[in-house]
Design an enzyme around this catalytic site. Structure first.
Site, PDB file in Angstrom:
ATOM      1  N   HIS A  17     -32.514   7.686  24.889  1.00 55.67           N
ATOM      2  CA  HIS A  17     -32.517   9.029  24.286  1.00 55.67           C
ATOM      3  C   HIS A  17     -33.637   9.144  23.250  1.00 55.67           C
ATOM      4  O   HIS A  17     -34.365  10.136  23.222  1.00 55.67           O
ATOM      5  CB  HIS A  17     -31.184   9.309  23.558  1.00 55.67           C
ATOM      6  CG  HIS A  17     -29.988   9.418  24.446  1.00 55.67           C
ATOM      7  ND1 HIS A  17     -28.845   8.686  24.233  1.00 55.67           N
ATOM      8  CD2 HIS A  17     -29.744  10.180  25.540  1.00 55.67           C
ATOM      9  CE1 HIS A  17     -27.937   9.003  25.156  1.00 55.67           C
ATOM     10  NE2 HIS A  17     -28.463   9.895  25.969  1.00 55.67           N
ATOM     11  N   LYS A  41     -14.865  14.925  27.435  1.00 50.27           N
ATOM     12  CA  LYS A  41     -15.070  13.514  27.749  1.00 50.27           C
ATOM     13  C   LYS A  41     -14.352  12.561  26.793  1.00 50.27           C
ATOM     14  O   LYS A  41     -14.461  11.354  26.953  1.00 50.27           O
ATOM     15  CB  LYS A  41     -16.562  13.191  27.741  1.00 50.27           C
ATOM     16  CG  LYS A  41     -17.323  13.812  28.891  1.00 50.27           C
ATOM     17  CD  LYS A  41     -18.802  13.463  28.801  1.00 50.27           C
ATOM     18  CE  LYS A  41     -19.579  14.091  29.941  1.00 50.27           C
ATOM     19  NZ  LYS A  41     -21.035  13.886  29.766  1.00 50.27           N
ATOM     20  N   ARG A  90     -33.578   9.270  34.816  1.00 51.33           N
ATOM     21  CA  ARG A  90     -33.702   7.811  34.984  1.00 51.33           C
ATOM     22  C   ARG A  90     -34.024   7.447  36.422  1.00 51.33           C
ATOM     23  O   ARG A  90     -34.868   6.633  36.707  1.00 51.33           O
ATOM     24  CB  ARG A  90     -32.406   7.109  34.563  1.00 51.33           C
ATOM     25  CG  ARG A  90     -32.226   7.051  33.061  1.00 51.33           C
ATOM     26  CD  ARG A  90     -30.819   6.732  32.709  1.00 51.33           C
ATOM     27  NE  ARG A  90     -29.919   7.747  33.233  1.00 51.33           N
ATOM     28  CZ  ARG A  90     -28.671   7.910  32.877  1.00 51.33           C
ATOM     29  NH1 ARG A  90     -28.132   7.108  32.000  1.00 51.33           N
ATOM     30  NH2 ARG A  90     -27.935   8.871  33.383  1.00 51.33           N
ATOM     31  N   SER A 128     -25.277   5.720  27.762  1.00 50.65           N
ATOM     32  CA  SER A 128     -24.272   5.544  26.697  1.00 50.65           C
ATOM     33  C   SER A 128     -23.068   4.767  27.238  1.00 50.65           C
ATOM     34  O   SER A 128     -22.485   3.946  26.519  1.00 50.65           O
ATOM     35  CB  SER A 128     -23.812   6.906  26.179  1.00 50.65           C
ATOM     36  OG  SER A 128     -24.892   7.608  25.619  1.00 50.65           O
TER      37      SER A 128
HETATM   38  O1  PNS Z   1     -25.322  13.467  27.556  1.00 54.07           O
HETATM   39  P1  PNS Z   1     -24.649  14.220  28.660  1.00 54.07           P
HETATM   40  O2  PNS Z   1     -23.144  14.076  28.567  1.00 54.07           O
HETATM   41  O3  PNS Z   1     -25.181  13.877  30.018  1.00 54.07           O
HETATM   42  O4  PNS Z   1     -25.005  15.767  28.397  1.00 54.07           O
HETATM   43  C1  PNS Z   1     -24.540  16.768  29.258  1.00 54.07           C
HETATM   44  C2  PNS Z   1     -24.764  18.167  28.660  1.00 54.07           C
HETATM   45  C3  PNS Z   1     -24.194  18.244  27.264  1.00 54.07           C
HETATM   46  C4  PNS Z   1     -26.243  18.443  28.589  1.00 54.07           C
HETATM   47  C5  PNS Z   1     -24.078  19.154  29.620  1.00 54.07           C
HETATM   48  O5  PNS Z   1     -22.771  18.718  29.878  1.00 54.07           O
HETATM   49  C6  PNS Z   1     -24.002  20.570  29.065  1.00 54.07           C
HETATM   50  O6  PNS Z   1     -25.004  21.257  28.985  1.00 54.07           O
HETATM   51  N1  PNS Z   1     -22.774  20.983  28.677  1.00 54.07           N
HETATM   52  C7  PNS Z   1     -22.514  22.299  28.126  1.00 54.07           C
HETATM   53  C8  PNS Z   1     -21.721  23.168  29.118  1.00 54.07           C
HETATM   54  C9  PNS Z   1     -22.689  23.774  30.124  1.00 54.07           C
HETATM   55  O7  PNS Z   1     -23.508  24.592  29.772  1.00 54.07           O
HETATM   56  N2  PNS Z   1     -22.600  23.286  31.384  1.00 54.07           N
HETATM   57  C10 PNS Z   1     -23.553  23.624  32.414  1.00 54.07           C
HETATM   58  C11 PNS Z   1     -23.265  24.906  33.107  1.00 54.07           C
HETATM   59  S1  PNS Z   1     -21.701  24.956  33.912  1.00 54.07           S
END
Ligand code: PNS
Length: 159
Positions: A17, A41, A90, A128
């Site tokens: 990150h 989560k 990745r 993570s």
């Molecule tokens: O570090 P992560 O858990 O891979 O991050 C995922 C994240 C936070 C980028 C993603 O889950 C997100 O944007 N969540 C907010 C809800 C949302 O907008 N979802 C996408 C459209 S349904």
């Protein structure tokens, strides 16, 4: 001024990150690191801990801001007038999900673009979840997360 938003759970943040944040900070005038608050989560670290870990790990990067968001990322982008999302990739396996998210976010807010940044080769395997798995068994975290965060991460597992 071009601002990019780097969203995530950061539970905890990894060197992967930080690498993306650092590289994005050289491409954009400002990088807003947006920590998701209301995730299903069941994060290991509280929102405050995740923000503080990011702040500690990015102290030397001048043009970043750490903030939180809840709900839809597209709404956060719209409400704040941000137009660019940065995502690290990745492997090809990340792409399918990230492509779906990028199109969803643009369907929800047509002024948003997603920029994919390939991760650095040494962080291809890193996540993570992997960090938490290693920490759970008191394994070596050096090189995987910022050194200053290791005591907090290991401490969460009683080490
Ligand atoms: O570090 P992560 O858990 O891979 O991050 C995922 C994240 C936070 C980028 C993603 O889950 C997100 O944007 N969540 C907010 C809800 C949302 O907008 N979802 C996408 C459209 S349904």
């Amino acid at each position: 001024m071009q601002t990019a938003v780097y969203p995530g759970s950061f539970d905890p943040c990894t060197n992967g990150h930080i690498d993306v944040i650092r590289r994005a900070s050289k491409m954009f005038d400002k990088v807003v690191v947006a920590v998701l608050v209301n995730e299903k989560k069941n994060p290991l670290f509280s929102f405050e801990e995740r923000v503080n870990m990011l702040k500690t790990a990015t102290q030397d990067i001048p043009n970043i801001e750490i903030c939180s968001f809840s709900g839809l990322l597209a709404d956060f982008m719209k409400e704040n007038g941000y137009g660019v999302i940065v995502k690290g990739l990745r492997a090809v396996s990340d792409y399918e999900y990230e492509f779906q998210m990028a199109l969803t976010n643009r369907a929800l807010y047509d002024k948003v673009e997603t920029v994919f940044m390939p991760c650095s080769a040494e962080f291809m395997f890193l996540s993570s979840s992997i960090v938490k798995e290693i920490a759970k068994y008191n394994g070596e975290l050096s090189g995987l997360v910022p050194e200053t965060l290791i005591p907090l991460i290991k401490g969460r597992f009683g080490y």
